[in-house]
Enzyme design. Structure first.
Site, PDB file in Angstrom:
ATOM      1  N   VAL A 177       0.839  -1.197   0.000  1.00  0.00           N
ATOM      2  CA  VAL A 177       0.000   0.000   0.000  1.00  0.00           C
ATOM      3  C   VAL A 177       0.876   1.250   0.000  1.00  0.00           C
ATOM      4  CG1 VAL A 177      -1.663   1.309   1.399  1.00  0.00           C
ATOM      5  CG2 VAL A 177      -1.816  -1.180   1.296  1.00  0.00           C
ATOM      6  N   CYS A 178       0.472   2.281  -0.773  1.00  0.00           N
ATOM      7  CA  CYS A 178       1.097   3.604  -0.666  1.00  0.00           C
ATOM      8  C   CYS A 178       0.000   4.651  -0.850  1.00  0.00           C
ATOM      9  CB  CYS A 178       2.243   3.775  -1.665  1.00  0.00           C
ATOM     10  SG  CYS A 178       1.711   3.920  -3.372  1.00  0.00           S
ATOM     11  N   ARG A 179       0.365   5.855  -1.230  1.00  0.00           N
ATOM     12  CA  ARG A 179      -0.628   6.919  -1.354  1.00  0.00           C
ATOM     13  C   ARG A 179      -1.516   6.710  -2.581  1.00  0.00           C
ATOM     14  NH1 ARG A 179      -1.333  11.950  -3.704  1.00  0.00           N
ATOM     15  NH2 ARG A 179       0.501  11.557  -4.964  1.00  0.00           N
TER      16      ARG A 179
END
Length: 102
Positions: free
Chosen positions: A68-70
């Site tokens: 997961v990231c932005r």
């Protein structure tokens, strides 16, 4: 995305649904400290992208791991890097935390 999603992606809604059923998911958040301070997925482990070379051994190698990231960009890079090390079962959360919050 035309033609459906790739095998190595997962939707934020799918993760929310699985967590709500009480599933234990392995989620790695590769954002920076200040981004994670604004909120994360419950139970996610924080390993910033730049620390992956030193800390990848903290990630299980043979089970499903959700990155997961932005926006889904850095987690996609993390996925490619971990795959090059022989990791299996990796999934990139499409849309990242931008979509998670919606």
């Amino acid at each position: 995305m035309p033609g459906g999603l790739a095998l190595d992606t997962i939707l934020p809604s799918e993760i929310k649904e699985r967590l709500s059923r009480g599933e234990q998911l392995t989620i790695i958040d590769v954002r920076e400290d200040e981004e994670v301070a604004a909120g994360t997925i419950p139970g996610a482990k924080h390993i910033p992208l730049g620390q992956l070379p030193e800390r990848h051994t903290e990630i299980p190698q043979a089970e499903e791991v959700i990155l997961v990231c932005r926006s889904g960009n850095r987690s996609g890079r993390a996925l490619g890097y971990l795959e090059s090390l022989g990791y299996k079962g990796l999934k990139n959360m499409t849309g990242g935390m931008l979509e998670w919050e919606d």
